[in-house]
Design a protein around this motif. Structure first.
Motif, short mmCIF file in Angstrom:
data_model
loop_
_atom_site.label_atom_id
_atom_site.label_comp_id
_atom_site.label_asym_id
_atom_site.label_seq_id
_atom_site.Cartn_x
_atom_site.Cartn_y
_atom_site.Cartn_z
N ALA A 19 -83.52 -24.96 10.20
CA ALA A 19 -82.16 -25.48 9.98
C ALA A 19 -81.17 -24.34 9.79
O ALA A 19 -80.02 -24.43 10.25
N GLY A 20 -81.57 -23.27 9.14
CA GLY A 20 -80.68 -22.14 8.93
C GLY A 20 -80.28 -21.46 10.22
O GLY A 20 -79.16 -20.98 10.37
N TYR A 21 -81.20 -21.43 11.20
CA TYR A 21 -80.91 -20.78 12.48
C TYR A 21 -80.20 -21.72 13.46
O TYR A 21 -79.34 -21.28 14.23
N ALA A 22 -80.59 -23.00 13.47
CA ALA A 22 -80.14 -23.89 14.54
C ALA A 22 -79.28 -25.05 14.08
O ALA A 22 -78.74 -25.78 14.91
N GLY A 23 -79.12 -25.26 12.76
CA GLY A 23 -78.38 -26.42 12.28
C GLY A 23 -79.24 -27.66 12.24
O GLY A 23 -80.44 -27.62 12.58
N GLY A 24 -78.66 -28.78 11.82
CA GLY A 24 -79.43 -30.00 11.63
C GLY A 24 -80.05 -30.55 12.89
O GLY A 24 -81.28 -30.63 13.04
N GLY A 25 -79.23 -30.94 13.87
CA GLY A 25 -79.75 -31.46 15.12
C GLY A 25 -80.43 -30.38 15.95
O GLY A 25 -81.45 -30.63 16.59
N GLY A 26 -79.87 -29.18 15.94
CA GLY A 26 -80.46 -28.08 16.70
C GLY A 26 -81.88 -27.76 16.27
O GLY A 26 -82.72 -27.39 17.09
N SER A 27 -82.15 -27.91 14.97
CA SER A 27 -83.51 -27.63 14.48
C SER A 27 -84.51 -28.61 15.08
O SER A 27 -85.67 -28.24 15.35
N LEU A 28 -84.10 -29.86 15.29
CA LEU A 28 -85.00 -30.83 15.92
C LEU A 28 -85.31 -30.42 17.36
O LEU A 28 -86.45 -30.53 17.82
N ILE A 29 -84.28 -29.93 18.07
CA ILE A 29 -84.51 -29.44 19.43
C ILE A 29 -85.51 -28.29 19.41
O ILE A 29 -86.40 -28.20 20.27
N SER A 30 -85.40 -27.40 18.42
CA SER A 30 -86.32 -26.26 18.30
C SER A 30 -87.75 -26.73 18.15
O SER A 30 -88.67 -26.21 18.81
N TRP A 31 -87.97 -27.71 17.28
CA TRP A 31 -89.34 -28.20 17.05
C TRP A 31 -89.90 -28.88 18.30
O TRP A 31 -91.07 -28.68 18.65
N VAL A 32 -89.08 -29.69 18.95
CA VAL A 32 -89.56 -30.38 20.16
C VAL A 32 -89.87 -29.36 21.26
O VAL A 32 -90.90 -29.45 21.94
N LEU A 33 -88.97 -28.38 21.44
CA LEU A 33 -89.19 -27.35 22.45
C LEU A 33 -90.45 -26.56 22.15
O LEU A 33 -91.28 -26.31 23.04
#
Length: 553
Positions: A48-62
């Motif tokens: 979350a610190g690197y990608a933000g709230g929604g962005g962190s979900l994209i990181s995990w899925v990717l």
């Protein structure tokens, strides 16, 4: 090859072999127990610190997609070549002992660092309890261990060694209960936070769904996301001790990876949703729960008034990282067994345990504890080393499919012509996103291992009939590969020292194209079939697999 076999078989009558005692669920829990460690306690906050709230979900899925591809490749290799320390043996079959040692050295470096890292994560989490932090601090404000923290960490490493010395069956049995607990607590945390305190608006707070763009999404992967999901390959490291490796190894890897991915994505959703919207508004994603807080779920449980969950989380902060550390002490020992280290280190006990390898792995871990930087600082470097280890799997499988075509593959990776180069590109992207500083250090570490191999080979003076130029030819692609990654990292957009010359978000395409070119060059440099088959058959049919030979380079 007759001379190779003669050397590799030396001392066979004097040594006990690794014993095939681990079943399907034992292998599954070994991989799943490695996946669910300190990453679940700290990974969501970092992402979350690197990608933000929604962005962190994209990181995990990717990350899940990338690692599932690599897991499918390992599942194929583990079923077709069920030997101990598989991650170092597959490149040895494809590219010779020099290539195998290079891959095994990287595997060893990342594995030996993980056990003390998990201990450090556990102590950091326990330190988040106010009474511990004020009266008996285990961690400094910069994340490094205090004196009492180091002492407790050493005791934990000694306990890991004691359990591993009991044998593979004892290791897998003791791990089963730990993994069931480790799986139960994250699921309990997800359900509790979703039901009690969930704020959907957090996913678009402070700049939208992905406030830091693709750069933030990609940067989160080596900063903790990939580290959390790694570990599926542990089933291949213990394939030599599986009761039915051709059937069980691939299934164990795939099941563990899928379960781990679902759990981690659920944890990120629960974490972001449970954050205090006011804290997010005032402090942003840099400090979504408070400065210096190493216990994010514990803090959220206290803030939500769920004291009983906070207690469970502190207990789990000991069990989850501890269980992962326990596994890595054992598998590190098996990697050293497969590396072909001297007899004194690889000789196994009556229980089928490489005793001195376990001891050496434990000593390295203890040494690692005292000067170690914080969990966050170490994760990128270890993730990069893991990605290098993973990168060897696609090229090895592609090369072996070419020059060991008659091998039975109980599990065949789907669409190999697509997934193998894609998996290699995924591994290289993870290395690149880790930043230039980590990339050049990893390349230097790899070179150090290769120099150790050359020195050991000269001192032992074995298999001198294998010409140097011929032996190195099969592994020659590794140097341009590593040099290319360093240059790409220098010109790229991630980490300290990067010149940021590439257009942002186009750099991933450049790395991918480079990776595909290297993949096809590497596959063409595979050993001849006549050299591959005898080594594989000896590993598969010799229960001792006397891997003490380090053929001359």
């Amino acid at each position: 090859m007759a001379q190779v076999a003669a050397v590799r078989g030396s001392g066979r009558s004097e040594r006990q072999g690794l014993q095939r005692t681990v079943g399907f669920w034992g292998l599954t829990f070994v991989s799943l127990g490695s996946i669910i460690g300190s990453g679940w306690l700290l990974g969501a906050l970092t992402a979350a610190g690197y990608a933000g709230g929604g962005g962190s979900l994209i990181s995990w899925v990717l990350a899940a997609v990338m690692l599932i591809v690599l897991a499918l490749i390992h599942a194929d290799l583990g079923a077709a070549y069920p030997v101990a320390g598989g991650t170092s043996r597959y490149p040895a079959y494809a590219f010779g002992t020099f290539g195998g040692f290079t891959a095994g050295w990287t595997t060893y470096l990342q594995a030996v660092a993980i056990a003390p890292l998990e201990v450090e994560a556990s102590l950091s989490y326990v330190n988040s309890v106010g009474s511990v932090r004020t009266t008996f601090p285990l961690v400094h404000t910069d994340g490094t261990l205090t004196g009492p923290g180091v002492v407790i960490g050493i005791l934990a490493m000694a306990l890991f060694a004691f359990i591993n010395l009991g044998g593979a069956r004892w290791l897998s049995d003791s791990n089963t209960g730990i993994v069931l607990w480790k799986l139960f607590v994250p699921v309990l945390t997800i359900v509790t936070l979703l039901l009690i305190d969930f704020h959907p608006g957090n996913f678009t707070a402070n700049g939208g769904f992905a406030p830091f763009g693709f750069h933030g999404v990609f940067a989160a992967l080596p900063a903790g996301v990939v580290f959390a999901l790694q570990g599926f390959e542990q089933a291949t490291q213990m394939a030599g001790e599986s009761v039915n490796p051709k059937k069980h190894v691939s299934r164990a890897i795939i099941l563990a990876m899928l379960v781990g991915a679902v759990v981690y994505i659920g944890l990120e959703i629960a974490f972001v949703g449970a954050l205090d919207p006011h804290q997010l508004t005032t402090q942003g994603w840099a400090q979504p729960i408070g400065a210096g807080d190493y216990g994010p779920y514990y803090t959220l449980a206290i803030q939500s008034g769920v004291a009983w969950l906070a207690v469970v989380l502190i207990v789990d902060a000991v069990i989850s990282p501890g269980g992962t550390g326990l596994i890595y002490v054992g598998t590190t020992a098996r990697i050293s067994y497969a590396l072909g280290l001297p007899d004194a280190l690889t000789r196994v006990s009556k229980r089928g345990v490489p005793v001195w390898s376990v001891v050496v792995a434990t000593v390295f871990g203890v040494v690692f504890l005292a000067p170690a930087p914080s969990w966050q600082q170490l994760v990128s470097l270890i993730t990069g080393a893991t990605a290098i280890m993973y990168a060897f799997a696609p090229v090895s499988l592609g090369a072996l499919m070419k020059n060991d075509p008659d091998r039975e593959h109980p599990y065949l990776v789907p669409f190999p012509r697509v997934l193998l180069p894609l998996g290699f590109a995924f591994a290289n992207l993870i290395i690149y996103w880790g930043g230039f500083a980590a990339t050049w250090k990893l390349a230097l570490g790899l070179l150090l291992g290769q120099l150790i191999f050359v020195l050991a080979a000269r001192l032992r003076a074995r298999n001198l009939d294998v010409g140097r130029a011929r032996a190195l030819r099969f592994s020659a692609w590794m140097w341009p590969w590593q040099l290319g990654l360093v240059v790409l990292g220098l010109l790229g957009n991630y980490g300290d020292g990067a010149l940021k010359i590439f257009p942002d978000e186009w750099d991933a395409l450049v790395v991918a194209v480079f990776s595909v070119v290297v993949y096809y060059v590497a596959v063409r440099q595979v050993q001849p079939t006549a050299d591959i088959a005898p080594i594989v058959e000896e590993d598969l049919h010799d229960p001792d697999r006397a891997l003490t030979a380090t053929p001359g380079v």
